[in-house]
Write an enzyme that holds these catalytic residues in place. Sequence first.
Site, PDB file in Angstrom:
ATOM      1  N   GLN A  40       0.678  -1.164   0.015  1.00 19.99           N
ATOM      2  CA  GLN A  40       0.103  -0.035   0.076  1.00 19.99           C
ATOM      3  C   GLN A  40       0.863   1.113   0.049  1.00 19.99           C
ATOM      4  OE1 GLN A  40      -1.827   0.869   3.796  1.00 19.99           O
ATOM      5  NE2 GLN A  40      -3.731   1.565   2.682  1.00 19.99           N
ATOM      6  N   GLY A  41       0.880   2.034  -1.015  1.00 19.28           N
ATOM      7  CA  GLY A  41       1.535   3.251  -1.220  1.00 19.28           C
ATOM      8  C   GLY A  41       0.771   4.410  -1.053  1.00 19.28           C
TER       9      GLY A  41
ATOM     10  N   SER B 254       1.302   6.349   2.365  1.00 14.34           N
ATOM     11  CA  SER B 254       1.853   7.580   3.227  1.00 14.34           C
ATOM     12  C   SER B 254       3.041   8.076   2.591  1.00 14.34           C
ATOM     13  CB  SER B 254       2.445   6.685   4.613  1.00 14.34           C
ATOM     14  OG  SER B 254       1.399   6.281   5.362  1.00 14.34           O
TER      15      SER B 254
ATOM     16  N   GLU C 202      -9.981  -1.483   5.362  1.00 16.10           N
ATOM     17  CA  GLU C 202      -8.891  -1.753   6.382  1.00 16.10           C
ATOM     18  C   GLU C 202      -9.131  -1.442   7.773  1.00 16.10           C
ATOM     19  OE1 GLU C 202      -5.825   1.272   5.185  1.00 16.10           O
ATOM     20  OE2 GLU C 202      -4.287   0.438   6.470  1.00 16.10           O
TER      21      GLU C 202
ATOM     22  N   ASN D 100      -5.396   6.955  15.306  1.00 14.83           N
ATOM     23  CA  ASN D 100      -6.945   7.028  16.060  1.00 14.83           C
ATOM     24  C   ASN D 100      -7.206   8.272  16.449  1.00 14.83           C
ATOM     25  OD1 ASN D 100      -6.783   4.169  16.020  1.00 14.83           O
ATOM     26  ND2 ASN D 100      -6.999   3.787  18.012  1.00 14.83           N
TER      27      ASN D 100
HETATM   28  C1  LIG Z   1       3.070  -1.097  11.552  1.00 20.36           C
HETATM   29  C2  LIG Z   1       2.478   0.031  10.400  1.00 20.36           C
HETATM   30  C3  LIG Z   1       2.389  -0.161   9.164  1.00 20.36           C
HETATM   31  C4  LIG Z   1       2.107   0.795   8.103  1.00 20.36           C
HETATM   32  N1  LIG Z   1       1.973   0.409   6.776  1.00 20.36           N
HETATM   33  C5  LIG Z   1       1.835   1.245   5.828  1.00 20.36           C
HETATM   34  C6  LIG Z   1       1.695   1.127   4.454  1.00 20.36           C
HETATM   35  O1  LIG Z   1       1.680  -0.475   4.286  1.00 20.36           O
HETATM   36  N2  LIG Z   1       1.263   1.870   3.645  1.00 20.36           N
HETATM   37  C7  LIG Z   1       1.313   3.061   3.988  1.00 20.36           C
HETATM   38  O2  LIG Z   1       0.826   3.907   2.967  1.00 20.36           O
HETATM   39  N3  LIG Z   1       1.482   3.472   5.319  1.00 20.36           N
HETATM   40  C8  LIG Z   1       1.637   2.588   5.943  1.00 20.36           C
HETATM   41  N4  LIG Z   1       1.666   3.095   7.615  1.00 20.36           N
HETATM   42  C9  LIG Z   1       1.909   4.481   7.966  1.00 20.36           C
HETATM   43  C10 LIG Z   1       0.560   5.071   8.486  1.00 20.36           C
HETATM   44  O3  LIG Z   1      -0.506   5.130   7.756  1.00 20.36           O
HETATM   45  C11 LIG Z   1       1.075   6.422   9.221  1.00 20.36           C
HETATM   46  O4  LIG Z   1       1.991   6.057  10.093  1.00 20.36           O
HETATM   47  C12 LIG Z   1      -0.295   7.112   9.623  1.00 20.36           C
HETATM   48  O5  LIG Z   1      -1.345   7.600   8.754  1.00 20.36           O
HETATM   49  C13 LIG Z   1       0.185   8.495  10.540  1.00 20.36           C
HETATM   50  O6  LIG Z   1       0.869   9.239   9.753  1.00 20.36           O
HETATM   51  P1  LIG Z   1       2.471   9.727  10.301  1.00 20.36           P
HETATM   52  O7  LIG Z   1       3.147   8.799  10.557  1.00 20.36           O
HETATM   53  O8  LIG Z   1       2.700  10.563   9.204  1.00 20.36           O
HETATM   54  O9  LIG Z   1       1.984  10.642  11.530  1.00 20.36           O
HETATM   55  P2  LIG Z   1       1.351  11.962  11.546  1.00 20.36           P
HETATM   56  O10 LIG Z   1       0.227  12.168  10.978  1.00 20.36           O
HETATM   57  O11 LIG Z   1       2.476  12.970  11.518  1.00 20.36           O
HETATM   58  O12 LIG Z   1       0.831  12.117  13.062  1.00 20.36           O
HETATM   59  C14 LIG Z   1       1.700  12.266  14.246  1.00 20.36           C
HETATM   60  C15 LIG Z   1       0.917  12.414  15.462  1.00 20.36           C
HETATM   61  O13 LIG Z   1       0.134  13.518  15.397  1.00 20.36           O
HETATM   62  C16 LIG Z   1      -1.250  13.370  15.598  1.00 20.36           C
HETATM   63  N5  LIG Z   1      -2.245  14.246  14.793  1.00 20.36           N
HETATM   64  C17 LIG Z   1      -1.953  14.330  13.346  1.00 20.36           C
HETATM   65  N6  LIG Z   1      -2.774  15.040  13.025  1.00 20.36           N
HETATM   66  C18 LIG Z   1      -3.873  15.540  13.910  1.00 20.36           C
HETATM   67  C19 LIG Z   1      -4.937  16.013  14.224  1.00 20.36           C
HETATM   68  N7  LIG Z   1      -5.503  16.754  13.083  1.00 20.36           N
HETATM   69  N8  LIG Z   1      -5.496  16.297  15.391  1.00 20.36           N
HETATM   70  C20 LIG Z   1      -5.003  15.604  16.397  1.00 20.36           C
HETATM   71  N9  LIG Z   1      -3.785  15.003  16.354  1.00 20.36           N
HETATM   72  C21 LIG Z   1      -3.218  14.710  15.060  1.00 20.36           C
HETATM   73  C22 LIG Z   1      -1.141  11.899  15.394  1.00 20.36           C
HETATM   74  O14 LIG Z   1      -2.162  11.358  15.937  1.00 20.36           O
HETATM   75  C23 LIG Z   1       0.002  11.340  15.791  1.00 20.36           C
HETATM   76  O15 LIG Z   1      -0.065  11.193  17.151  1.00 20.36           O
HETATM   77  C24 LIG Z   1       2.134   2.131   8.467  1.00 20.36           C
HETATM   78  C25 LIG Z   1       2.327   2.432   9.966  1.00 20.36           C
HETATM   79  C26 LIG Z   1       2.677   1.351  10.839  1.00 20.36           C
HETATM   80  C27 LIG Z   1       2.858   1.992  12.129  1.00 20.36           C
END
Ligand SMILES: Cc1cc2nc3c(=O)[nH]c(=O)nc-3n(C[C@H](O)[C@H](O)[C@H](O)COP(=O)(O)OP(=O)(O)OC[C@H]3O[C@@H](n4cnc5c(N)ncnc54)[C@H](O)[C@@H]3O)c2cc1C
Length: 395
Positions: free
Chosen positions: A139-140, A142, A276, A395
């Site tokens: 899944q691409g 992020s 998902e 979440n």
């Molecule tokens: C085990 C695992 C597998 C994954 N596999 C995939 C995959 O296969 N393909 C893929 O595309 N992605 C994948 N991901 C990525 C995942 O989708 C992202 O980590 C997730 O969407 C969060 O994005 P971020 O890491 O950029 O954090 P951010 O979005 O930067 O968030 C950082 C923190 O800020 C908080 N935050 C962000 N926005 C807000 C808001 N508006 N209000 C309040 N709080 C907020 C969040 O809750 C979090 O605590 C995976 C992640 C994990 C942990």
Amino acid sequence: MDLTVRQVARQTAVVDLTWSDKESAFRDECRTWLEANVPDPALPSGDTREGFAAHLEWEHRLHEARWAVVSWPEAYGGRDASLWEWLIFEEEYYRAGAPQRVTQNGIFLLAPSIFEFGTPAQQDHYLPRMSAAEDLWCQGWSEPNAGSDLAAVSSRAVRDDDAGGWRLTGQKTWTTRGAFCTHVFGLFRTDGEAERHRGLTYFLVPLDADGVTVRGFGRLDGDEGFAEVFCDDVFVPDNPADSLDPAEAAATMHRGGILGEVHQGWGVAMATTTSERGLTLRSPGRFQATASRLLDLARSCDESGRLGEALADRVVDAWVDAEAYALYTLGDVTGIVEGRSPGAKSSFNKIFWSELDVRLHEAALDLLGPDAELDGPWMKGYEFALSGPIYAGTN
Ligand SMILES: Cc1cc2nc3c(=O)[nH]c(=O)nc-3n(C[C@H](O)[C@H](O)[C@H](O)COP(=O)(O)OP(=O)(O)OC[C@H]3O[C@@H](n4cnc5c(N)ncnc54)[C@H](O)[C@@H]3O)c2cc1C
């Protein structure tokens, strides 16, 4: 007010939770096969290179025995089973301690969207290869600056009219098992002028295409399955016309394509997200099996006098929550069978199951006390449970 009428009305709201004879026979069949075939000892983690290869062999055995995708049509490798039977299969799968599905991002996330938005030619091309674990999808979505805020994706696709397709450029990250997969599905910006949710298109891309670089990297728990996927002017052709010769159409789709309409990728992605966060990726059998292992652990602690009342209450609460999720899911399946998609409501499921998974594992670690450090499966499960509130959208 006529209380009698109200009482009668309440009594008629009965839910029948018994399985039919056909469903029970289906359960017996999968239980028997799984008991005879589940690898023992358990395979190494499928998020490592060595473990992934072992899991692939398992996926091929599942496919040969037609257990890989039970609810899909027979022509695509399934059994035409009902959703209820799929739920039973999932329960039995986790109950038997069968390996994690390294094909999951294809069969549980992408496939439901191909069934919903794919052309007949795309369904015939991609689905059998996916169920046979020949094409392995990651899944691409992020990107370094697009996580929780998925609509911030900046990877772009530029129209190439001469070649009849699109040229993709950008960086994806956190791509689970991307280092081991063959294909990626992802969102790319096709209209830089449009409001940010509107100018996106959902692309299907082979990872061996010219211009794709996959760079694997490790997770905090030591597994190496994450990857960054870089696209540098990667060509993806337009979907073949219905009139095209089938062999030529297959050759075109081999080079990738678009799922749904151009610029309509957000809607398709939200359908994938429903799978998902909701039923398909995390069916209740997974948590019921963990809850059952937790009860076994609590019983052994009780025998050695280590189970206090407070800990016993947490174990029971976690077990009840796993059962509650299973019952809630029956409502979801009823809705789907009657033609209602769970839609955005699947976000409730996701918050519930991800927090439940953490509670189940925390209770286990507290039961184990200092020995928890030495317990591979519970500790590993705990580390992965902690990522549940992050992946699939925080979440
Ligand atoms: C085990 C695992 C597998 C994954 N596999 C995939 C995959 O296969 N393909 C893929 O595309 N992605 C994948 N991901 C990525 C995942 O989708 C992202 O980590 C997730 O969407 C969060 O994005 P971020 O890491 O950029 O954090 P951010 O979005 O930067 O968030 C950082 C923190 O800020 C908080 N935050 C962000 N926005 C807000 C808001 N508006 N209000 C309040 N709080 C907020 C969040 O809750 C979090 O605590 C995976 C992640 C994990 C942990």
